[in-house]
Design a protein around this motif. Sequence first.
Motif, PDB file in Angstrom:
ATOM      1  N   ASN A  72       8.064  -1.099  -7.034  1.00 47.14           N
ATOM      2  CA  ASN A  72       8.190  -0.237  -6.066  1.00 47.14           C
ATOM      3  C   ASN A  72       7.375   0.336  -5.046  1.00 47.14           C
ATOM      4  O   ASN A  72       6.942   0.893  -4.214  1.00 47.14           O
ATOM      5  N   LEU A  73       6.415  -0.054  -5.839  1.00 48.21           N
ATOM      6  CA  LEU A  73       4.661   0.098  -5.126  1.00 48.21           C
ATOM      7  C   LEU A  73       4.110  -1.075  -4.976  1.00 48.21           C
ATOM      8  O   LEU A  73       3.505  -1.028  -3.802  1.00 48.21           O
ATOM      9  N   VAL A  74       3.925  -2.161  -5.277  1.00 50.23           N
ATOM     10  CA  VAL A  74       2.988  -3.086  -5.883  1.00 50.23           C
ATOM     11  C   VAL A  74       3.314  -3.408  -4.672  1.00 50.23           C
ATOM     12  O   VAL A  74       2.796  -4.417  -3.559  1.00 50.23           O
ATOM     13  N   ALA A  75       5.308  -4.026  -4.156  1.00 50.08           N
ATOM     14  CA  ALA A  75       5.803  -4.513  -3.051  1.00 50.08           C
ATOM     15  C   ALA A  75       5.072  -4.309  -2.013  1.00 50.08           C
ATOM     16  O   ALA A  75       4.939  -4.981  -1.136  1.00 50.08           O
ATOM     17  N   PRO A  76       5.483  -2.978  -1.576  1.00 57.26           N
ATOM     18  CA  PRO A  76       5.186  -2.593   0.035  1.00 57.26           C
ATOM     19  C   PRO A  76       3.520  -2.401   0.307  1.00 57.26           C
ATOM     20  O   PRO A  76       3.543  -2.485   1.628  1.00 57.26           O
ATOM     21  N   VAL A  77       2.770  -2.312  -1.419  1.00 56.81           N
ATOM     22  CA  VAL A  77       1.175  -1.800  -0.608  1.00 56.81           C
ATOM     23  C   VAL A  77       1.130  -3.062  -0.604  1.00 56.81           C
ATOM     24  O   VAL A  77      -0.306  -4.140   0.815  1.00 56.81           O
ATOM     25  N   ALA A  78       1.877  -4.367  -0.923  1.00 56.13           N
ATOM     26  CA  ALA A  78       1.082  -5.810  -0.561  1.00 56.13           C
ATOM     27  C   ALA A  78       1.744  -5.926   0.539  1.00 56.13           C
ATOM     28  O   ALA A  78       0.660  -6.800   1.349  1.00 56.13           O
ATOM     29  N   LYS A  79       2.223  -6.263   1.018  1.00 59.19           N
ATOM     30  CA  LYS A  79       3.013  -6.274   2.017  1.00 59.19           C
ATOM     31  C   LYS A  79       1.837  -5.265   3.506  1.00 59.19           C
ATOM     32  O   LYS A  79       1.347  -5.819   4.506  1.00 59.19           O
ATOM     33  N   GLN A  80       1.709  -3.993   3.316  1.00 56.02           N
ATOM     34  CA  GLN A  80       1.325  -3.820   4.429  1.00 56.02           C
ATOM     35  C   GLN A  80       0.173  -4.011   3.584  1.00 56.02           C
ATOM     36  O   GLN A  80      -1.110  -3.609   5.328  1.00 56.02           O
ATOM     37  N   TYR A  81      -1.192  -3.925   2.869  1.00 58.19           N
ATOM     38  CA  TYR A  81      -2.760  -4.565   2.970  1.00 58.19           C
ATOM     39  C   TYR A  81      -2.232  -5.656   3.589  1.00 58.19           C
ATOM     40  O   TYR A  81      -3.906  -5.798   4.636  1.00 58.19           O
ATOM     41  N   LYS A  82      -1.747  -6.919   3.175  1.00 61.58           N
ATOM     42  CA  LYS A  82      -1.935  -8.675   3.812  1.00 61.58           C
ATOM     43  C   LYS A  82      -1.843  -7.767   5.605  1.00 61.58           C
ATOM     44  O   LYS A  82      -2.786  -9.168   5.855  1.00 61.58           O
ATOM     45  N   GLN A  83      -1.154  -6.851   5.724  1.00 64.22           N
ATOM     46  CA  GLN A  83      -1.058  -7.149   7.547  1.00 64.22           C
ATOM     47  C   GLN A  83      -3.013  -6.288   7.915  1.00 64.22           C
ATOM     48  O   GLN A  83      -3.404  -6.725   9.096  1.00 64.22           O
ATOM     49  N   ILE A  84      -3.478  -5.786   7.076  1.00 59.54           N
ATOM     50  CA  ILE A  84      -5.100  -5.368   7.909  1.00 59.54           C
ATOM     51  C   ILE A  84      -6.065  -6.146   7.042  1.00 59.54           C
ATOM     52  O   ILE A  84      -7.417  -6.404   7.156  1.00 59.54           O
ATOM     53  N   ASN A  85      -6.045  -6.587   5.969  1.00 57.97           N
ATOM     54  CA  ASN A  85      -7.082  -7.967   4.719  1.00 57.97           C
ATOM     55  C   ASN A  85      -5.658  -8.639   4.619  1.00 57.97           C
ATOM     56  O   ASN A  85      -5.666  -8.553   3.224  1.00 57.97           O
ATOM     57  N   PRO A  86      -5.853  -9.693   4.734  1.00 56.71           N
ATOM     58  CA  PRO A  86      -4.574 -11.100   4.518  1.00 56.71           C
ATOM     59  C   PRO A  86      -5.701 -11.714   3.355  1.00 56.71           C
ATOM     60  O   PRO A  86      -4.573 -11.905   2.003  1.00 56.71           O
ATOM     61  N   ASP A  87      -6.849 -11.309   3.111  1.00 59.92           N
ATOM     62  CA  ASP A  87      -7.319 -11.796   1.859  1.00 59.92           C
ATOM     63  C   ASP A  87      -8.174 -10.736   0.399  1.00 59.92           C
ATOM     64  O   ASP A  87      -8.110 -11.965  -0.571  1.00 59.92           O
ATOM     65  N   ILE A  88      -7.106 -10.085   0.657  1.00 64.43           N
ATOM     66  CA  ILE A  88      -7.156  -8.378  -0.745  1.00 64.43           C
ATOM     67  C   ILE A  88      -6.605  -8.880  -2.171  1.00 64.43           C
ATOM     68  O   ILE A  88      -5.242 -10.059  -1.729  1.00 64.43           O
ATOM     69  N   ALA A  89      -7.219  -9.514  -2.512  1.00 65.12           N
ATOM     70  CA  ALA A  89      -6.693  -9.598  -4.649  1.00 65.12           C
ATOM     71  C   ALA A  89      -5.382  -8.276  -4.712  1.00 65.12           C
ATOM     72  O   ALA A  89      -6.290  -7.462  -4.912  1.00 65.12           O
ATOM     73  N   ILE A  90      -4.393  -8.807  -5.190  1.00 68.80           N
ATOM     74  CA  ILE A  90      -3.388  -6.910  -5.853  1.00 68.80           C
ATOM     75  C   ILE A  90      -3.560  -7.513  -7.380  1.00 68.80           C
ATOM     76  O   ILE A  90      -3.181  -8.924  -7.542  1.00 68.80           O
TER      77      ILE A  90
END
Length: 388
Positions: free
Chosen positions: A247-265
Motif C-alpha cells: 500500500n506504499l509501493v503501488a501508489p508511489v509507483a503510480k505517482q512517480y511514473k507520472q513524473i519520471n516514467p524511467d524510475i526503477a523501484i
Amino acid sequence: MRMRILSVALAGALVTAILSGCGASGGGSNAGARGDSGSSDTIQIAVAGPMTGDNSEYGIGFTNAANMMAKEWNDKGGVLGKKVEIVPYDDKNTSEEATTIAQKIVSDKKAAGVIGHFASGVCMTAAPIYQENKIIEISPSSSHPDYSGIGDYIFRNNTIISKEGEASVDISINDLGKKKIGIISIMTDWGTNTSQIIKQLVEASGDPDVRVVAHEEVMEGSDDYTPAITKLNEAGADVVICCGMYNLVAPVAKQYKQINPDIAIVGFSNAYSQQLIELGGEAVEGVCFPVIFFSESDDPAVKAYVESYTKDFGAAPSALTSQAYDSAGMLLTAIEEAGTTDSETVKNKLYEIEYKGVTGDTKFDSNGDVDKEFVKVTIRDGKFVRMN
C-alpha cells in the motif's frame, strides 16, 4: 541457551510496565505457563494480526494459512490424537490492541502457542508478555533485529531486516545497475530502522559512485506522495527503494511514473502480494524485490500448496502468508514430537527440529532466528516472475 539482545532484567521491566500500565492483574513467570491439554479434545493455536484495516490482508493470510495447516493435520487424525483449533485475534496492527490480546491469550491459558503478530513494533510490544508467561510466539514477519532477543519463547520465521536489506540493495546496484539511490520509508519503527540499514548498506557497497541521494519519510496510508517523490526526483535518484508494504509501493509507483516514467523501484517481501498488482496496474511493471517464498516455483510441494491455497481462498499465497503456514507446521510438529503441549518442552523441541516446508528448510538457531535464501522477483506482464 539463548544469546539475548535484551537483558532478562530489561525484558522483565518492560513486561511489568506494560501490564501495570494497562491495569492487568498479574502475570508472574509461571502465571500463564501451559501444561498438557488434559481432558480437552482440542489443541488450540492463536493467530494474532491485523484482521481489519489497511494491513488486514496479512492477518487474514496468517489465519488462512494456519487453518490450512490445521486441516492437513486434522485430516490425518490431529495432533496427539486431538483436533487442532485455530483461534484468530484482530490486533488492528496497533501496540495497544496487541497488548490487550496478549494479556487475553495468557489469561485464558488455552493456546499452545501464538502465530503472529505482524509488524515488528507490535510484535515487540506483545512478546515480553508471552515470554513472561511462557507462551511460545512465532512471528512469520517480524524483522527487527531485537525481536527474538526478548526471550527463549520468542521465535521468528523470517530473516532479520539487514539480510533482506542486503538483497534489495544488491538488486538496485548489481542487477539494475543503479548508483543514485533514493529511499522512501513509512513513519513506523520498521520503516525508520529499515531506511537506516539501507543507508549503511549503500555506504558499505565499496563503490564510491554509489550513494543515497535523498531520503523521504511519509505517513503510512497517505493518498498523495508527490511532495516526497518530487524531492527524490529533483535529487537525481535513478532507483527508489520503498521501505513499506504494497500500500506504499503501488501508489508511489503510480505517482512517480507520472513524473519520471524511467524510475526503477525496489521493495521488500512484505510488498510481494497480488494486491500490489491489483492496486498498481501497469505502474508496478518492473518493480523488483527479494522474497523467501515464490509462488511460481517449480517445486512440486510448493506447486501443490499454491494450488490448494488458491482453490480455498481465491488467490495465490504471499511470502509472509507462506511463512505463517510453515510457522504453524513447525509448532504442530514440535508438539507432536514432544508428545505434550507443555510449553517448555515444546519450546525446547522447536530449537531441535529441522523442518522442510514450502519456504525452504527451516532450523531455528539459538536465538530463535532463521536464515534463508532469497529469490529475486519482478513484475512482468502483470505477473510475478524470477529476475533473469
